[in-house]
Design a protein around this motif. Structure first.
Motif, PDB file in Angstrom:
ATOM      1  N   ALA A  37      56.543 -25.666  76.415  1.00 50.24           N
ATOM      2  CA  ALA A  37      56.389 -26.974  77.062  1.00 50.24           C
ATOM      3  C   ALA A  37      55.697 -27.937  76.099  1.00 50.24           C
ATOM      4  O   ALA A  37      54.833 -27.517  75.319  1.00 50.24           O
ATOM      5  CB  ALA A  37      55.550 -26.816  78.325  1.00 50.24           C
ATOM      6  N   ASP A  87      61.767 -11.012  77.560  1.00 55.30           N
ATOM      7  CA  ASP A  87      61.867 -10.731  76.134  1.00 55.30           C
ATOM      8  C   ASP A  87      60.587 -10.011  75.673  1.00 55.30           C
ATOM      9  O   ASP A  87      59.510 -10.623  75.590  1.00 55.30           O
ATOM     10  CB  ASP A  87      62.040 -12.071  75.396  1.00 55.30           C
ATOM     11  CG  ASP A  87      62.227 -11.898  73.897  1.00 55.30           C
ATOM     12  OD1 ASP A  87      61.645 -10.957  73.324  1.00 55.30           O
ATOM     13  OD2 ASP A  87      62.927 -12.724  73.297  1.00 55.30           O
ATOM     14  N   ALA A 132      62.254 -20.995  82.984  1.00 58.59           N
ATOM     15  CA  ALA A 132      63.024 -19.931  82.320  1.00 58.59           C
ATOM     16  C   ALA A 132      64.500 -20.360  82.266  1.00 58.59           C
ATOM     17  O   ALA A 132      64.783 -21.549  82.092  1.00 58.59           O
ATOM     18  CB  ALA A 132      62.832 -18.613  83.054  1.00 58.59           C
ATOM     19  N   TYR A 140      65.264 -19.284  91.761  1.00 58.77           N
ATOM     20  CA  TYR A 140      63.807 -19.246  91.594  1.00 58.77           C
ATOM     21  C   TYR A 140      63.142 -20.211  92.589  1.00 58.77           C
ATOM     22  O   TYR A 140      62.100 -19.917  93.153  1.00 58.77           O
ATOM     23  CB  TYR A 140      63.396 -19.645  90.166  1.00 58.77           C
ATOM     24  CG  TYR A 140      63.895 -18.735  89.077  1.00 58.77           C
ATOM     25  CD1 TYR A 140      64.003 -17.356  89.274  1.00 58.77           C
ATOM     26  CD2 TYR A 140      64.251 -19.235  87.825  1.00 58.77           C
ATOM     27  CE1 TYR A 140      64.459 -16.518  88.262  1.00 58.77           C
ATOM     28  CE2 TYR A 140      64.704 -18.406  86.810  1.00 58.77           C
ATOM     29  CZ  TYR A 140      64.808 -17.050  87.039  1.00 58.77           C
ATOM     30  OH  TYR A 140      65.259 -16.227  86.028  1.00 58.77           O
TER      31      TYR A 140
HETATM   32  C1  LIG Z   1      61.079 -22.359  77.940  1.00 59.89           C
HETATM   33  S1  LIG Z   1      60.485 -20.771  77.566  1.00 59.89           S
HETATM   34  C2  LIG Z   1      58.949 -20.717  78.420  1.00 59.89           C
HETATM   35  C3  LIG Z   1      57.910 -21.553  77.791  1.00 59.89           C
HETATM   36  C4  LIG Z   1      56.525 -21.380  78.369  1.00 59.89           C
HETATM   37  N1  LIG Z   1      56.517 -21.600  79.786  1.00 59.89           N
HETATM   38  C5  LIG Z   1      55.564 -22.357  77.722  1.00 59.89           C
HETATM   39  O1  LIG Z   1      55.706 -23.562  77.978  1.00 59.89           O
HETATM   40  O2  LIG Z   1      54.713 -21.938  76.941  1.00 59.89           O
HETATM   41  C6  LIG Z   1      61.474 -19.768  78.580  1.00 59.89           C
HETATM   42  C7  LIG Z   1      61.128 -18.289  78.525  1.00 59.89           C
HETATM   43  O3  LIG Z   1      61.742 -17.681  79.658  1.00 59.89           O
HETATM   44  C8  LIG Z   1      62.235 -16.435  79.278  1.00 59.89           C
HETATM   45  N2  LIG Z   1      63.337 -16.127  80.200  1.00 59.89           N
HETATM   46  C9  LIG Z   1      64.563 -16.691  80.253  1.00 59.89           C
HETATM   47  N3  LIG Z   1      65.281 -16.172  81.249  1.00 59.89           N
HETATM   48  C10 LIG Z   1      64.489 -15.243  81.842  1.00 59.89           C
HETATM   49  C11 LIG Z   1      64.672 -14.361  82.918  1.00 59.89           C
HETATM   50  N4  LIG Z   1      65.822 -14.318  83.611  1.00 59.89           N
HETATM   51  N5  LIG Z   1      63.654 -13.547  83.265  1.00 59.89           N
HETATM   52  C12 LIG Z   1      62.479 -13.573  82.573  1.00 59.89           C
HETATM   53  N6  LIG Z   1      62.252 -14.396  81.546  1.00 59.89           N
HETATM   54  C13 LIG Z   1      63.249 -15.221  81.175  1.00 59.89           C
HETATM   55  C14 LIG Z   1      62.699 -16.603  77.836  1.00 59.89           C
HETATM   56  O4  LIG Z   1      62.718 -15.357  77.183  1.00 59.89           O
HETATM   57  C15 LIG Z   1      61.657 -17.565  77.301  1.00 59.89           C
HETATM   58  O5  LIG Z   1      60.603 -16.875  76.679  1.00 59.89           O
END
Ligand SMILES: C[S@@+](CC[C@H](N)C(=O)[O-])C[C@H]1O[C@@H](n2cnc3c(N)ncnc32)[C@H](O)[C@@H]1O
Length: 214
Positions: A37, A87, A132, A140
């Motif tokens: 973010a 991940d 995510a 969600y």
């Molecule tokens: C935009 S980043 C999150 C950034 C974090 N919230 C921050 O601002 O520091 C999205 C994250 O969601 C994870 N992600 C995506 N799809 C997902 C899922 N279905 N279940 C769990 N994690 C997921 C990705 O691996 C990634 O690390």
């Protein structure tokens, strides 16, 4: 970018410097293409958590723990952020950063696909941050509404997608499917009589949702 350059530069000029750990996390994210973010969005999350007296917060999408750390710092000593991440490598990086801050101990990482882990959570959360996979947002949101305490807030990132949502056209960065999901989610949130919805043109578009009449 949503704002025109002059406004964006002006806002940047007002930003207070972040502490060294946050700056290091920002650099890691930039160098490794991790979509964390924007700083102001993360700060807003902390402020909302503090203002709402949040104790238990859910985050969908931990990445390297940047937003989770902002939220954790705003919680009381006994507060907790449950953050979902699929991940394992990303979660490992997050844990090394979180271990370097006293508030990091308040972040509990739940590994696995949020589509599987979120439905299993039985707690009631004071605030829920959705950040995510965009295709998962509608699901969600439904689960988040179910797990949100009275007067709690749901915060959703990337609902303007660099301006693509306003034009309705995805580009190489934001696929059309993600733009379409954001369009229908914004429409739903803005028209649902049971919800209050504010979409802030901050960062990449931050949606704030609250149930009405509680
Ligand atoms: C935009 S980043 C999150 C950034 C974090 N919230 C921050 O601002 O520091 C999205 C994250 O969601 C994870 N992600 C995506 N799809 C997902 C899922 N279905 N279940 C769990 N994690 C997921 C990705 O691996 C990634 O690390």
């Amino acid at each position: 970018m949503i704002l025109e350059r002059a406004t964006s530069d002006y806002l940047d000029s007002l930003r207070r410097p972040a502490d060294p750990l946050l700056v290091e996390m920002e650099s890691y994210a930039a160098d490794n293409d991790v979509p964390i973010a924007p700083r102001e969005t993360a700060r807003l999350l902390g402020m909302l958590a503090r203002a709402g007296g949040a104790r238990l917060v859910l985050e969908v999408g931990l990445a390297i723990g940047y937003s989770a750390l902002h939220i954790a710092r705003a919680l009381p000593e006994y507060g907790k952020v449950v953050s979902l991440e699929r991940d394992m490598q990303m979660a490992a990086v997050a844990k090394t950063y979180l271990a370097r801050d006293p508030a990091g101990a308040k972040v509990e990482v739940l590994l696995g696909d949020a589509h599987d882990t979120l439905p299993g959570l039985r707690e009631t959360f004071d605030m829920i941050f959705i950040d995510a996979d965009k295709s998962g947002y509608p699901g969600y949101l439904d689960l988040a509404l179910d797990r949100l305490r009275k007067r709690g807030l749901i915060v959703i990132d990337n609902l303007l997608m660099d301006g693509d949502v306003a034009t309705g056209r995805g580009d190489r960065h934001w696929p059309q499917a993600s733009v379409d999901t954001a369009l229908s989610l914004n429409r739903r949130l803005a028209t649902d009589p049971a919800l209050d919805y504010v979409l802030l043109p901050l960062g990449d578009g931050v949606g704030i949702v609250q149930r009405r009449g509680q």
